[in-house]
Scaffold this active site. Structure first.
Site, PDB file in Angstrom:
ATOM      1  N   GLU A 168       0.855  -1.185   0.000  1.00  0.00           N
ATOM      2  CA  GLU A 168       0.000   0.000   0.000  1.00  0.00           C
ATOM      3  C   GLU A 168       0.897   1.243   0.000  1.00  0.00           C
ATOM      4  OE1 GLU A 168      -2.544   2.727  -0.155  1.00  0.00           O
ATOM      5  OE2 GLU A 168      -3.489   0.751   0.042  1.00  0.00           O
ATOM      6  N   ASP A 209       4.868   0.567  -4.047  1.00  0.00           N
ATOM      7  CA  ASP A 209       4.295  -0.012  -5.255  1.00  0.00           C
ATOM      8  C   ASP A 209       4.136  -1.526  -5.137  1.00  0.00           C
ATOM      9  OD1 ASP A 209       3.553  -0.668  -7.815  1.00  0.00           O
ATOM     10  OD2 ASP A 209       5.309   0.183  -8.792  1.00  0.00           O
ATOM     11  N   ASP A 230      -8.517   2.041  -6.991  1.00  0.00           N
ATOM     12  CA  ASP A 230      -8.877   3.351  -7.531  1.00  0.00           C
ATOM     13  C   ASP A 230      -9.474   3.149  -8.919  1.00  0.00           C
ATOM     14  OD1 ASP A 230      -8.903   5.973  -8.627  1.00  0.00           O
ATOM     15  OD2 ASP A 230      -7.290   6.562  -7.264  1.00  0.00           O
ATOM     16  N   LYS A 245     -12.279   8.341 -15.600  1.00  0.00           N
ATOM     17  CA  LYS A 245     -12.218   8.993 -16.900  1.00  0.00           C
ATOM     18  C   LYS A 245     -11.556   8.074 -17.928  1.00  0.00           C
ATOM     19  CE  LYS A 245     -11.953  13.675 -14.993  1.00  0.00           C
ATOM     20  NZ  LYS A 245     -11.162  14.937 -14.921  1.00  0.00           N
ATOM     21  N   ASP A 249     -17.093  -1.210  -6.045  1.00  0.00           N
ATOM     22  CA  ASP A 249     -18.422  -0.613  -5.931  1.00  0.00           C
ATOM     23  C   ASP A 249     -18.609   0.438  -7.018  1.00  0.00           C
ATOM     24  OD1 ASP A 249     -18.079   2.310  -4.033  1.00  0.00           O
ATOM     25  OD2 ASP A 249     -16.409   0.951  -4.401  1.00  0.00           O
ATOM     26  N   THR A 286     -15.258  -4.274   5.092  1.00  0.00           N
ATOM     27  CA  THR A 286     -14.387  -3.225   5.601  1.00  0.00           C
ATOM     28  C   THR A 286     -15.186  -1.935   5.791  1.00  0.00           C
ATOM     29  OG1 THR A 286     -13.770  -2.477   3.381  1.00  0.00           O
ATOM     30  CG2 THR A 286     -12.428  -4.227   4.380  1.00  0.00           C
ATOM     31  N   TYR A 308     -14.572   0.870   4.391  1.00  0.00           N
ATOM     32  CA  TYR A 308     -14.782   1.467   3.079  1.00  0.00           C
ATOM     33  C   TYR A 308     -16.021   0.881   2.413  1.00  0.00           C
ATOM     34  CZ  TYR A 308     -14.166   2.718  -1.795  1.00  0.00           C
ATOM     35  OH  TYR A 308     -14.386   3.192  -3.066  1.00  0.00           O
ATOM     36  N   GLU A 309     -16.133  -0.433   2.443  1.00  0.00           N
ATOM     37  CA  GLU A 309     -17.271  -1.094   1.802  1.00  0.00           C
ATOM     38  C   GLU A 309     -18.581  -0.695   2.466  1.00  0.00           C
ATOM     39  OE1 GLU A 309     -19.074  -5.562   1.481  1.00  0.00           O
ATOM     40  OE2 GLU A 309     -16.886  -5.355   1.413  1.00  0.00           O
TER      41      GLU A 309
END
Length: 233
Positions: free
Chosen positions: A87, A114, A136, A140, A172, A211, A213-214
């Site tokens: 991360e 990375d 991420d 676009k 998501d 999590t 985030y989810e």
């Protein structure tokens, strides 16, 4: 989250996005300075279970572990397996270090940077499971080559997974979902989608924790969350 340099899907590029948010608290900074060096992935050379943990064991790799909740849950659930998490966002690394400390997880190694650089140093066929959860989306079209779900990274994933190994992907974001499935369709002889009905990708599989985030994506923003499991043929 890392990605390939635009226009070059085969070589590693630079990291896009932030590497740090708000300043770390003193306790978090202490974890980064004291605990991280003890459990950090070696800076060079091959990445094997024997080198990281002292003996051969099933090896898992999570790309972009966020705050480390999923990684810590899986490591706690499978103490005889080895877990590598990468991360670039140092605030997330600090949170993951807190989970490692609080749960006394001796089977976790972390890389603050990375993921693909580390993954390339894993021997081919060494991974039992590989996780890419809520990457991420780069929504676009002009940024599509920055997405982790692209042919170059997926070829790397396939190389590193053992036959029968599992790649788990979750998102998501509907744009990323469509893009990811389009790319996965190019690998029918490499990855087998573990699905019998639409319920299989609308329902979180066993051992896949929710999590923060989810939960926020679903409860706060009203997003649908999709879960995918692919077996390495």
């Amino acid at each position: 989250m890392s990605a390939f340099k635009e226009g070059d899907p085969t070589t590693l590029g630079r990291l896009y996005g932030r590497s740090q948010g708000k300043p770390l608290r003193a306790a978090q900074q202490d974890l980064v300075e004291r605990l991280l060096p003890q459990i950090a992935v070696p800076a060079d050379g091959p990445i094997t279970a024997e080198r990281l943990f002292g003996y051969d064991r099933p090896l898992h790799f999570e790309i972009g572990f966020g705050g480390g909740e999923h990684l810590a849950h899986r490591a706690d659930l499978l103490p005889d397996h080895g877990f590598i998490g990468a991360e670039p966002f140092i605030n997330g690394v600090a949170q993951a270090l807190g989970h490692v400390r609080d749960r006394s997880l001796g089977n976790v190694r972390l890389h603050a940077g990375d993921a693909l650089e580390v993954l390339r140093r894993v021997p081919d066929g060494a991974l039992t499971m590989l996780y890419l959860l809520h990457p991420d989306p780069w929504p676009k079209n002009k940024h599509a080559k920055r997405r982790m779900m692209n042919e170059g990274p997926l070829r790397l994933f396939a190389d590193k997974l053992k036959p029968g190994g599992e790649f788990r992907f979750g998102t998501d974001h509907p744009v990323y979902l469509r893009h990811a499935l389009m790319v996965m369709r190019r690998f029918p002889d490499v990855f087998e989608w573990q699905v019998d009905s639409c319920a299989d990708w609308q329902r979180r599989p066993s051992g896949w924790p929710e999590t923060r985030y989810e939960r926020k994506a679903r409860d706060v923003f009203g997003h649908e969350v999709w879960y995918f499991r692919f077996r390495r043929r």
